[in-house]
Design a protein around this motif. Structure first.
Motif, PDB file in Angstrom:
ATOM      1  N   ARG A   2       0.850  -1.194   0.000  1.00 56.47           N
ATOM      2  CA  ARG A   2       0.000   0.000   0.000  1.00 56.47           C
ATOM      3  C   ARG A   2       0.885   1.243   0.000  1.00 56.47           C
ATOM      4  N   ARG A   3       0.567   2.183  -0.856  1.00 52.39           N
ATOM      5  CA  ARG A   3       1.305   3.444  -0.925  1.00 52.39           C
ATOM      6  C   ARG A   3       0.766   4.395   0.144  1.00 52.39           C
ATOM      7  N   SER A   4       1.664   5.145   0.778  1.00 53.87           N
ATOM      8  CA  SER A   4       1.261   6.103   1.810  1.00 53.87           C
ATOM      9  C   SER A   4       0.424   7.211   1.172  1.00 53.87           C
ATOM     10  N   PRO A   5      -0.386   7.911   1.967  1.00 57.52           N
ATOM     11  CA  PRO A   5      -1.238   8.966   1.427  1.00 57.52           C
ATOM     12  C   PRO A   5      -0.456  10.069   0.693  1.00 57.52           C
ATOM     13  N   TRP A  49      -2.880   2.395   5.446  1.00 58.35           N
ATOM     14  CA  TRP A  49      -2.423   3.676   6.000  1.00 58.35           C
ATOM     15  C   TRP A  49      -3.589   4.516   6.497  1.00 58.35           C
ATOM     16  N   SER A  50      -3.412   5.182   7.608  1.00 50.25           N
ATOM     17  CA  SER A  50      -4.353   6.225   8.004  1.00 50.25           C
ATOM     18  C   SER A  50      -4.121   7.406   7.051  1.00 50.25           C
ATOM     19  N   ARG A  55      -0.270   6.156  11.035  1.00 51.54           N
ATOM     20  CA  ARG A  55      -0.586   4.823  11.544  1.00 51.54           C
ATOM     21  C   ARG A  55      -0.858   3.864  10.395  1.00 51.54           C
ATOM     22  N   LEU A  56      -0.724   2.592  10.710  1.00 51.70           N
ATOM     23  CA  LEU A  56      -1.105   1.519   9.802  1.00 51.70           C
ATOM     24  C   LEU A  56      -1.996   0.542  10.561  1.00 51.70           C
ATOM     25  N   TRP A  91     -10.150   3.588   7.495  1.00 52.64           N
ATOM     26  CA  TRP A  91      -9.899   4.782   8.309  1.00 52.64           C
ATOM     27  C   TRP A  91     -10.868   5.905   7.947  1.00 52.64           C
ATOM     28  N   SER A  92     -11.237   6.694   8.946  1.00 49.71           N
ATOM     29  CA  SER A  92     -12.011   7.910   8.677  1.00 49.71           C
ATOM     30  C   SER A  92     -11.091   8.940   8.027  1.00 49.71           C
TER      31      SER A  92
END
Length: 153
Positions: A2-5, A49-50, A55-56, A91-92
Motif C-alpha cells: 500500500r502506498r502512503s497517502p 495507512w491512516s 498509523r497503519l 480509516w475515517s
C-alpha cells in the motif's frame, strides 16, 4: 503493498525476517527498508495507512486487528474476532477512527469503530443483521455499510 497517502512510502507484509512483519520503504527506492513490527506469530494481512500517514492498520489469520503508530512503532491490538478474520477495515478521513466488521456469536457480522484517542472498540450496529464493507463519507461525518436485512422465517 500500500502506498502512503503522500505517495512517498510503501508499506507491505514480508517474511524476510522469518515471520510476517510490516515493512516500510521509500517509494523511490532510496534508503533501506525498515521493519515496523516484530514477533509475528501468524500470517498477517493488508496494511492500510491512516490518511495522515501516522498509523497503519493490519489484521492476522487468528482474527486480530492491530494498529501500529509509526512514531515509536507502538503496536496495539484493537479487536479479536473469535469466530472469523477481520478483513474489511477503513480509516475515517481525519484519521481519528477505524471502522471494521467483526463476527457476533450468532454468526452475523456487526460494524465496530475504534478511536485513536484511546478506549476500546465498540459495536455501532445491531447484532440482528449481517453488515459489511464500512465506508466513511468524504467529510467523515457518516459511516456507510452494506446490510442484509431480509427476514425469511
Amino acid at each position: 503493498a500500500r502506498r502512503s497517502p503522500d505517495g512517498k512510502r510503501v508499506a507491505w507484509m514480508s517474511d524476510a525476517s522469518g515471520e510476517d512483519e510490516v515493512w516500510i520503504a521509500n517509494q523511490d527506492g532510496t534508503g533501506a527498508p525498515e521493519r515496523i513490527t516484530t514477533n509475528g506469530a501468524v500470517m498477517r494481512y493488508a496494511p492500510d495507512w491512516s490518511p495522515d500517514g501516522k498509523r497503519l492498520a493490519f489484521s492476522d489469520k487468528d482474527g486480530k486487528l492491530f494498529v501500529v503508530t509509526l512514531d515509536g512503532k507502538r503496536v496495539q491490538e484493537i479487536a479479536d474476532d473469535r469466530h472469523d478474520q477481520i478483513r474489511d477495515y477503513v480509516w475515517s478521513p481525519d484519521s481519528q477512527w477505524l471502522a471494521f466488521t467483526m463476527a457476533d456469536d450468532n454468526d452475523m457480522r456487526s460494524i465496530w469503530i475504534w478511536g485513536t484517542s484511546g478506549g476500546d472498540a465498540r459495536r455501532v450496529t445491531d447484532e440482528m443483521f449481517n453488515e459489511s464493507n464500512p465506508s466513511w463519507d468524504p467529510a467523515g461525518n457518516y459511516l456507510y455499510f452494506l446490510s442484509a436485512r431480509q427476514y425469511e422465517p
